[in-house]
Design an enzyme around this catalytic site. Structure first.
Site, mmCIF file in Angstrom:
data_model
loop_
_atom_site.group_PDB
_atom_site.id
_atom_site.type_symbol
_atom_site.label_atom_id
_atom_site.label_comp_id
_atom_site.label_asym_id
_atom_site.label_seq_id
_atom_site.Cartn_x
_atom_site.Cartn_y
_atom_site.Cartn_z
ATOM 1 N N GLY A 97 0.685 -1.077 -0.128
ATOM 2 C CA GLY A 97 -0.007 0.144 0.249
ATOM 3 C C GLY A 97 0.803 1.060 0.052
ATOM 4 O O GLY A 97 2.047 1.110 0.192
ATOM 5 N N GLN A 106 3.050 9.801 1.272
ATOM 6 C CA GLN A 106 4.300 9.238 1.499
ATOM 7 C C GLN A 106 5.243 9.557 0.065
ATOM 8 O O GLN A 106 6.216 9.259 0.221
ATOM 9 C CB GLN A 106 4.261 7.918 1.563
ATOM 10 C CG GLN A 106 3.642 7.230 2.716
ATOM 11 C CD GLN A 106 3.455 5.783 2.677
ATOM 12 O OE1 GLN A 106 2.357 5.201 2.254
ATOM 13 N NE2 GLN A 106 4.451 5.041 3.277
ATOM 14 N N CYS A 122 6.460 -0.143 7.441
ATOM 15 C CA CYS A 122 6.087 1.079 6.629
ATOM 16 C C CYS A 122 7.220 1.619 5.856
ATOM 17 O O CYS A 122 8.366 1.677 6.096
ATOM 18 C CB CYS A 122 5.368 2.211 7.284
ATOM 19 S SG CYS A 122 4.948 3.611 6.509
ATOM 20 N N LEU A 123 6.987 1.792 4.534
ATOM 21 C CA LEU A 123 8.095 2.372 3.771
ATOM 22 C C LEU A 123 8.617 3.627 4.148
ATOM 23 O O LEU A 123 9.569 3.940 3.603
ATOM 24 C CB LEU A 123 7.300 2.510 2.060
ATOM 25 C CG LEU A 123 6.890 1.059 1.428
ATOM 26 C CD1 LEU A 123 6.160 1.396 0.171
ATOM 27 C CD2 LEU A 123 7.914 0.075 1.414
ATOM 28 N N HIS A 164 -3.942 1.281 8.045
ATOM 29 C CA HIS A 164 -2.534 1.935 7.764
ATOM 30 C C HIS A 164 -2.516 2.892 6.896
ATOM 31 O O HIS A 164 -1.965 4.018 7.169
ATOM 32 C CB HIS A 164 -1.760 0.749 7.529
ATOM 33 C CG HIS A 164 -0.325 1.170 7.358
ATOM 34 N ND1 HIS A 164 0.593 0.540 8.330
ATOM 35 C CD2 HIS A 164 0.402 2.125 6.770
ATOM 36 C CE1 HIS A 164 2.054 1.259 8.219
ATOM 37 N NE2 HIS A 164 1.610 1.934 7.047
ATOM 38 N N GLU A 165 -3.011 2.738 5.634
ATOM 39 C CA GLU A 165 -2.883 3.450 4.630
ATOM 40 C C GLU A 165 -3.883 4.965 4.846
ATOM 41 O O GLU A 165 -3.226 5.975 4.662
ATOM 42 C CB GLU A 165 -3.268 3.014 3.120
ATOM 43 C CG GLU A 165 -2.322 2.153 2.623
ATOM 44 C CD GLU A 165 -0.760 2.473 2.812
ATOM 45 O OE1 GLU A 165 -0.612 3.399 2.781
ATOM 46 O OE2 GLU A 165 -0.050 1.565 3.088
ATOM 47 N N HIS A 212 -2.374 7.616 7.087
ATOM 48 C CA HIS A 212 -1.440 8.358 6.464
ATOM 49 C C HIS A 212 -2.091 9.658 5.939
ATOM 50 O O HIS A 212 -1.403 10.846 5.894
ATOM 51 C CB HIS A 212 -0.745 7.919 5.081
ATOM 52 C CG HIS A 212 0.366 6.734 5.793
ATOM 53 N ND1 HIS A 212 1.415 7.338 6.508
ATOM 54 C CD2 HIS A 212 0.731 5.445 5.626
ATOM 55 C CE1 HIS A 212 2.382 6.315 6.496
ATOM 56 N NE2 HIS A 212 1.987 5.293 5.922
HETATM 57 ZN ZN ZN Z 1 3.050 3.384 6.042
#
Ligand code: ZN
Length: 184
Positions: A50, A55, A103-104, A145-146, A149
């Site tokens: 995701g 991000q 997480c990226l 989670h997404e 953000h």
């Molecule tokens: Zn993340």
């Protein structure tokens, strides 16, 4: 398409509230369509399941998700590519599940996060069509989670116990045996 630079923790963009889009204008907005294509490519190249627009340094309410036949998550239920614009939860179950997340934007960190086990939400797709999504399992966690953000929230903020925050190396040594990690 292009692979975009992923913002890391400490970049103020990750702490902003992202802006809603006008669903009627999404379809013909070339900037937004290109952004969505680039987000999908970036998610795939970075091996995430995701990615949210903040991000990649765009404070807009867009998330992309995909988990297909992942060798990385053999025990997770896969899900097809989704593009969600202006997603809003209409229900989050009181029943919760705990799972290790990554997480990226927080590379190398893992944390044990509590999430609702089932969710329902409304959103628009990339053409401005309305979507209603019901999810449980891995997808429910990835969605929470997404969408966090978009409100400037990262998984660290959801950790009930900071003792369950680990670097990847120590996670592998001490926690990985009976846990898998969701890199979202
Ligand atoms: Zn993340």
């Amino acid at each position: 398409m292009a692979v975009l630079k992923v913002a890391k923790l400490g970049n103020p963009i990750l702490r902003q509230t992202a802006k809603s889009l006008n669903p009627e204008k999404i379809r013909n907005d070339q900037d937004i369509q290109a952004l969505i294509d680039d987000m999908i490519e970036t998610m795939r190249v970075e091996h995430g399941v995701g990615l949210a627009a903040p991000q990649v340094s765009r404070a807009l309410r867009i998330v992309v998700l995909e988990c297909q036949g992942s060798e990385r998550y053999p025990d997770k239920g896969g899900f097809p590519l989704m593009v969600l614009v202006n997603p809003v939860f209409t229900r989050r179950s009181r029943k919760v599940v705990k799972g290790w997340e990554g997480c990226l934007s927080l590379p190398d960190l893992r944390g044990l996060v509590t999430r609702s086990s089932e969710v329902e939400l409304e959103a628009y797709d990339r053409f401005g069509e309305r979507l209603v999504i019901k999810a449980d399992g891995f997808l429910a966690i990835a969605l929470q989670h997404e969408i966090d953000h978009l409100d400037g929230i990262v998984f660290l903020d959801r950790l009930p116990d900071l003792a369950h925050l680990a670097y990847q190396e120590e996670f592998d040594a001490y926690w990985a045996e009976d846990a898998s990690v969701t890199e979202i």
